[in-house]
Design an enzyme around this catalytic site. Structure first.
Site, PDB file in Angstrom:
ATOM      1  N   ILE A 161      -9.316  16.316  47.168  1.00  0.00           N
ATOM      2  CA  ILE A 161      -8.416  16.646  46.485  1.00  0.00           C
ATOM      3  C   ILE A 161      -7.496  17.422  46.103  1.00  0.00           C
ATOM      4  O   ILE A 161      -6.192  17.827  46.628  1.00  0.00           O
ATOM      5  CB  ILE A 161      -8.884  15.899  44.331  1.00  0.00           C
ATOM      6  CG1 ILE A 161      -9.082  14.380  44.804  1.00  0.00           C
ATOM      7  CG2 ILE A 161      -7.375  16.359  44.222  1.00  0.00           C
ATOM      8  CD1 ILE A 161      -9.100  14.772  43.481  1.00  0.00           C
ATOM      9  N   THR A 239      -6.621  18.978  36.520  1.00  0.00           N
ATOM     10  CA  THR A 239      -6.316  17.132  37.007  1.00  0.00           C
ATOM     11  C   THR A 239      -8.107  16.536  37.070  1.00  0.00           C
ATOM     12  O   THR A 239      -8.306  15.514  37.782  1.00  0.00           O
ATOM     13  CB  THR A 239      -5.371  17.080  38.075  1.00  0.00           C
ATOM     14  OG1 THR A 239      -5.806  17.712  39.455  1.00  0.00           O
ATOM     15  CG2 THR A 239      -3.790  16.715  37.796  1.00  0.00           C
ATOM     16  N   ARG A 241     -11.702  17.508  35.273  1.00  0.00           N
ATOM     17  CA  ARG A 241     -11.823  17.095  33.938  1.00  0.00           C
ATOM     18  C   ARG A 241     -11.797  18.177  32.355  1.00  0.00           C
ATOM     19  O   ARG A 241     -12.093  19.452  32.790  1.00  0.00           O
ATOM     20  CB  ARG A 241     -13.687  16.679  34.121  1.00  0.00           C
ATOM     21  CG  ARG A 241     -14.105  16.102  35.059  1.00  0.00           C
ATOM     22  CD  ARG A 241     -14.292  14.612  33.823  1.00  0.00           C
ATOM     23  NE  ARG A 241     -14.084  13.107  34.231  1.00  0.00           N
ATOM     24  CZ  ARG A 241     -13.638  12.389  34.962  1.00  0.00           C
ATOM     25  NH1 ARG A 241     -12.106  13.055  35.527  1.00  0.00           N
ATOM     26  NH2 ARG A 241     -13.711  11.544  36.255  1.00  0.00           N
ATOM     27  N   ASP A 265      -3.382  17.060  32.547  1.00  0.00           N
ATOM     28  CA  ASP A 265      -3.431  15.868  33.091  1.00  0.00           C
ATOM     29  C   ASP A 265      -5.067  15.588  32.178  1.00  0.00           C
ATOM     30  O   ASP A 265      -5.126  13.795  32.135  1.00  0.00           O
ATOM     31  CB  ASP A 265      -3.564  15.176  34.626  1.00  0.00           C
ATOM     32  CG  ASP A 265      -3.691  13.809  34.763  1.00  0.00           C
ATOM     33  OD1 ASP A 265      -3.091  12.952  33.926  1.00  0.00           O
ATOM     34  OD2 ASP A 265      -4.904  13.146  35.127  1.00  0.00           O
ATOM     35  N   GLU A 270     -10.869  13.698  25.737  1.00  0.00           N
ATOM     36  CA  GLU A 270      -9.802  12.750  25.072  1.00  0.00           C
ATOM     37  C   GLU A 270      -9.662  11.527  25.195  1.00  0.00           C
ATOM     38  O   GLU A 270     -11.750  10.933  25.091  1.00  0.00           O
ATOM     39  CB  GLU A 270      -9.339  12.303  27.322  1.00  0.00           C
ATOM     40  CG  GLU A 270     -10.034  11.922  27.967  1.00  0.00           C
ATOM     41  CD  GLU A 270      -9.145  12.517  29.231  1.00  0.00           C
ATOM     42  OE1 GLU A 270      -9.446  13.119  29.720  1.00  0.00           O
ATOM     43  OE2 GLU A 270      -9.512  10.742  30.362  1.00  0.00           O
ATOM     44  N   HIS A 288      -3.954  11.734  31.724  1.00  0.00           N
ATOM     45  CA  HIS A 288      -4.565  11.396  32.647  1.00  0.00           C
ATOM     46  C   HIS A 288      -4.585  10.417  33.424  1.00  0.00           C
ATOM     47  O   HIS A 288      -5.327   8.964  33.700  1.00  0.00           O
ATOM     48  CB  HIS A 288      -6.028  10.801  32.154  1.00  0.00           C
ATOM     49  CG  HIS A 288      -7.698  10.367  32.976  1.00  0.00           C
ATOM     50  ND1 HIS A 288      -8.686  11.219  32.284  1.00  0.00           N
ATOM     51  CD2 HIS A 288      -7.622  11.133  33.795  1.00  0.00           C
ATOM     52  CE1 HIS A 288      -9.163  11.137  33.348  1.00  0.00           C
ATOM     53  NE2 HIS A 288      -9.018  10.734  34.800  1.00  0.00           N
ATOM     54  N   GLY A 290      -3.533  10.982  37.393  1.00  0.00           N
ATOM     55  CA  GLY A 290      -4.247  11.166  38.268  1.00  0.00           C
ATOM     56  C   GLY A 290      -4.577   9.808  39.828  1.00  0.00           C
ATOM     57  O   GLY A 290      -3.823  10.321  39.960  1.00  0.00           O
ATOM     58  N   SER A 291      -4.973   8.877  38.969  1.00  0.00           N
ATOM     59  CA  SER A 291      -5.582   7.995  39.989  1.00  0.00           C
ATOM     60  C   SER A 291      -3.984   6.438  39.832  1.00  0.00           C
ATOM     61  O   SER A 291      -5.072   6.136  40.939  1.00  0.00           O
ATOM     62  CB  SER A 291      -6.893   7.159  40.039  1.00  0.00           C
ATOM     63  OG  SER A 291      -7.644   6.902  39.156  1.00  0.00           O
TER      64      SER A 291
HETATM   65  C1  DGY Z   1     -12.280   9.790  38.506  1.00  0.00           C
HETATM   66  O1  DGY Z   1     -11.453   9.016  39.553  1.00  0.00           O
HETATM   67  O2  DGY Z   1     -12.888  10.499  37.829  1.00  0.00           O
HETATM   68  C2  DGY Z   1     -11.196   9.600  37.600  1.00  0.00           C
HETATM   69  O3  DGY Z   1     -10.601  10.583  36.677  1.00  0.00           O
HETATM   70  C3  DGY Z   1     -10.229   8.441  37.032  1.00  0.00           C
HETATM   71  O4  DGY Z   1      -8.621   7.693  37.610  1.00  0.00           O
END
Ligand code: DGY
Length: 323
Positions: A161, A239, A241, A265, A270, A288, A290-291
């Site tokens: 990432i 982004t 944890r 994010d 949470e 959250h 991100g994905s």
């Molecule tokens: C992950 O894949 O760990 C993300 O935080 C969830 O999208």
């Protein structure tokens, strides 16, 4: 052959659930209300589940894992992060754990870039002003942010990432610095400046983007002491944890102005949000995401099924084991 039984702890994308139904008897969760550990154990025991298809946030702690029925052979998480799973407890029970690396790198880096831009250019404040019907018109000094071109982006955790974010940031004219356990080979580093020491990293960067895993080892990594070492006027984005940030310390630095702005994010505990964040104008928050693209979530689900298929349909090692 009798189809193995899968417990789907959340509602997953339609294409993913459809493929799961082809090869498995599925126990779905159409309401998508997160299940408690007790509910997961009960559902797994009632149906003789062999595979748990779970997601970030599911409470797969030592207690839940210890209580799972003997039938469970694999926990396939729809995430790259595994901090919601007690890996040692799973190993002790001989239960395999798998995750979904690679496929979410670009989507998560996009959200980091979005937060960097929003924090630097005050996108959150501007949007809130319009929605509150408070805009009285253009003004020469209104909501001035800082430009990213020429600024130094500090990437903490230069994995997939982080590397995807570095590629995007270069397109904005940012200079990329990183701090990582190990230096990357030149073809992955692509000219990014490596800092083995935290001190030199902190003293050089204008924007800190955090990409480290959650868990006990990284809890509150960004604390008051480290924030104080960031240059005045820095921007912080997370982004990875939420648990890696000391919320009270970050919030205090946003209020004093030591930090210009932040973008988050992910949040510790949470969906609960640290109370002080609600009144920090220079903070932009996302739930959250991100994905959260159609392409990525489908790919994550298919990757989970590839892991499950290997173990439960073919008796092979899964392609993406954890631990
Ligand atoms: C992950 O894949 O760990 C993300 O935080 C969830 O999208």
């Amino acid at each position: 052959m009798t189809k193995p039984v899968l417990l789907l702890t959340r509602r997953f994308p339609d294409a993913v659930e459809a493929r799961a139904r082809e090869s498995y008897v599925t126990i779905p969760n159409p309401s998508d209300v997160p299940m408690t550990g007790v509910q997961i154990v009960r559902a797994a025991a009632q149906a003789g589940v062999q595979g748990l298809f779970c997601a970030a946030g599911d409470p797969l702690n030592a207690e839940t894992i210890a209580a799972l029925p003997e039938s469970v052979r694999i926990i396939a998480t729809f995430s790259v992060g595994t901090d919601h799973i007690d890996l040692a407890a799973a190993a002790a029970r001989g239960i395999l754990v798998t995750n979904t690396p690679d496929v979410l790198s670009v989507a998560t880096a996009e959200i980091a870039m979005l937060l960097i831009l929003a924090a630097a250019r005050r996108g959150g404040e501007a949007e809130r002003m319009l929605r509150a019907r408070q805009w009285v018109g253009w003004a020469p000094t209104q909501l001035m942010g800082v430009t990213l071109e020429g600024k130094r982006l500090g990437i903490l955790g230069m994995g997939r990432i982080g590397q995807a974010l570095a590629r995007m940031a270069r397109g904005f004219g940012m200079k990329v610095h990183y701090h990582n356990r190990n230096r990357l080979p030149p073809e992955e580093e692509r000219g990014a400046y490596y800092h083995a020491q935290e001190d030199s990293f902190f003293s050089r960067i204008d924007v800190l983007s955090m990409h480290i895993p959650g868990g006990a080892a990284t809890r509150h990594w960004l604390n008051a002491e480290r924030i104080a070492r960031l240059r005045p006027g820095s921007i912080v984005v997370n982004t990875g944890r939420g648990s890696t940030v000391d919320d009270a310390a970050l919030c205090a630095a946003l209020h004093t102005g030591h930090l210009r702005a932040a973008g988050l994010d992910v949040f510790d505990g949470e969906p609960r949000i640290f109370e002080g964040y609600h009144s920090a104008p220079n903070l932009v928050m996302l739930p959250h995401l991100g994905s959260a693209t159609v392409e990525t979530r489908d790919a994550m689900g298919l990757r989970c099924l590839d892991n499950l298929d290997a173990v439960l349909l073919r008796g092979e090692a899964p392609p993406h084991p954890v631990g």
